[in-house]
Motif scaffolding. Structure first.
Motif: not given
Lengths: 186, 263
Positions: A18-21, B146-147, B152-154, B171-174
């Motif tokens: 969720l955090l990733l999205f 990755v997350v 940080f970028a956000r 990469l994150g989802l994998h």
């Protein structure tokens, strides 16, 4: 494998997804660095309206209106006054966000940053937002919170002035703006 | 020997191999391997693992110890290659912002290491699942990294090119799918064996589709290079900003206790 680890691991993984999205959605919908240029060019502006806002929120005005114009006019003024206050609060928040944005740009362009400074700013801005929302809620519920808003505005204004002065004094503002312009063109 | 596998697993496996080949070919064709050498290496590593896997299963079968050991050893190489690809992506995103990158990389390494250690300690289930526990730990590390990077970028409003966004999403989802899949497998063991393989391959298939989408058009390699300002700008400005913010918050806190004036 124990049950607790299983559930914690599942929640952790789903939370990360969720955090990733959320984070990716944020970086894809950024307005870009043009916004940064605008921020550097325009100092927070609500400060200029401070005296008018204070005048509009003067208790004596309302009492005078009630005495001379009757309760209907006073009630209408109260409603309009609340509306003005809400607009003013929104403007203050925008100014606050702009100041934070300047700080972020400076951090981004700096070859060295301090994690303690960055963390402090993150924490303080979170607290500010929380308290700010609380103030707004009180206003919506009927409190006129004039002292809070007044002081809040002064504080934002002071922050704006000091930030602006520091940037000018260091002679880096033009360089930053030029750099941002270059970035925005790429 | 491969015929022992369910048809769905074979199809997804074949499709994943095909998509990997297409992606690798596309990256080489467009010359993007120069910008993403480690990611290209990871894809090549994956293909190599498939070749080794087919050979192993044909020679030793699915239940031999040798096949198991060699198979998981190749998996270790693939996970390490993916971790390196993730690091490469991180450098593309924040590497050009020296100060932020130095701070973010330290924080992310600490967070990743904490997650890894926690996964290894609390997830230990004896020697039988040691390799899988290790994989959960490593995948958690990669996912956290990755997350965290995108957070940080956000926060710093860094504009990221689509290719890197897709790469990061993949990469994150994998890693997240791997963690979930392994955790469920450790819990259900044999009852989940066929599904575990199917979910792992399907997940990878979806991630490959994301990467193919991201790499299909030739785009810029990373975030544009900023000219850094003098260090004293930050060190003189930030304490002032933070001090004012602190004062602001303290005064707001005091204001709460102020009785509001009523008309």
């Amino acid at each position: 494998m124990n049950h607790v680890f299983f559930f914690v691991a599942v929640i952790f993984a789903l939370g990360l997804a969720l955090l990733l999205f959320w984070a990716l959605r944020g970086v894809s919908s950024r307005k870009g660095v043009n916004e940064g240029l605008e921020i550097l060019e325009k100092a927070p502006r609500h400060v200029g309206n401070m005296s008018q806002i204070r005048q509009a929120l003067d208790e004596a005005d309302l009492q005078f209106a009630a005495e001379k114009g009757g309760p209907v006019l006073a009630a209408r003024m109260r409603l309009e006054r609340r509306h003005v206050m809400l607009l003013y609060l929104a403007a203050m928040r925008r100014d606050f966000d702009k100041l934070l944005r300047i700080a972020r740009i400076v951090a981004l362009l700096s070859p060295e940053v301090s994690s303690s400074h960055e963390f402090d700013r993150l924490r303080l801005s979170a607290i500010f937002r929380m308290r700010f929302e609380w103030t707004k809620l009180r206003l919506l519920m009927g409190s006129y919170v004039l002292p809070q808003t007044d002081m809040l505005g002064q504080m934002v204004a002071t922050l704006a002035t000091q930030t602006e002065m520091a940037m000018v004094r260091l002679g880096e503002r033009a360089a930053l703006a030029a750099e941002l312009a270059v970035q925005s063109e790429r | 020997m491969l015929a022992q596998l369910p048809i769905s697993s074979l199809v997804t496996w074949g499709l994943a191999t095909l998509l990997t080949l297409i992606l690798l070919g596309r990256i080489v064709w467009l010359g993007q391997y120069r910008d993403y050498p480690l990611f290209t290496g990871y894809l090549a590593c994956n293909l190599l693992q498939t070749v080794v896997g087919v050979y192993l299963y044909r020679r030793y079968g699915f239940s031999s110890k040798s096949g198991f050991r060699i198979g998981w050893t190749t998996q270790a190489f693939v996970v390490v290659a993916r971790a390196l690809a993730a690091t490469e992506m991180c450098r593309h995103v924040l590497g050009k912002f020296r100060g932020i990158w130095a701070m973010a990389s330290r924080i992310l390494v600490i967070c990743g290491a904490l997650v890894f250690v926690a996964a290894m300690y609390f997830g230990r289930s004896g020697y039988k699942f040691a390799v899988m526990t290790l994989e959960i730990g490593l995948e958690s590390f990669i996912a956290t990294w990755v997350v965290g990077l995108f957070c940080f970028a956000r926060y710093y409003h860094v504009k990221i090119p689509e290719t890197i966004r897709m790469l990061g999403l993949g990469l994150g989802l994998h890693s997240v799918v791997k963690v979930l899949n392994d955790v469920v497998f450790e819990r259900l063991v044999k009852a989940y064996l066929i599904e575990w393989n199917y979910v792992a391959t399907s997940g990878f298939l979806a991630v490959l589709a994301i990467w193919v989408w991201g790499f299909w058009r030739p785009v810029e390699a990373g975030v544009s290079q900023p000219a850094t300002s003098a260090p004293n700008v930050y060190w003189e400005l930030m304490p002032q900003v933070n001090r004012r913010l602190l004062e602001l918050n303290e005064q707001l806190g005091q204001l709460w206790r102020t009785e509001p004036r009523r008309p």
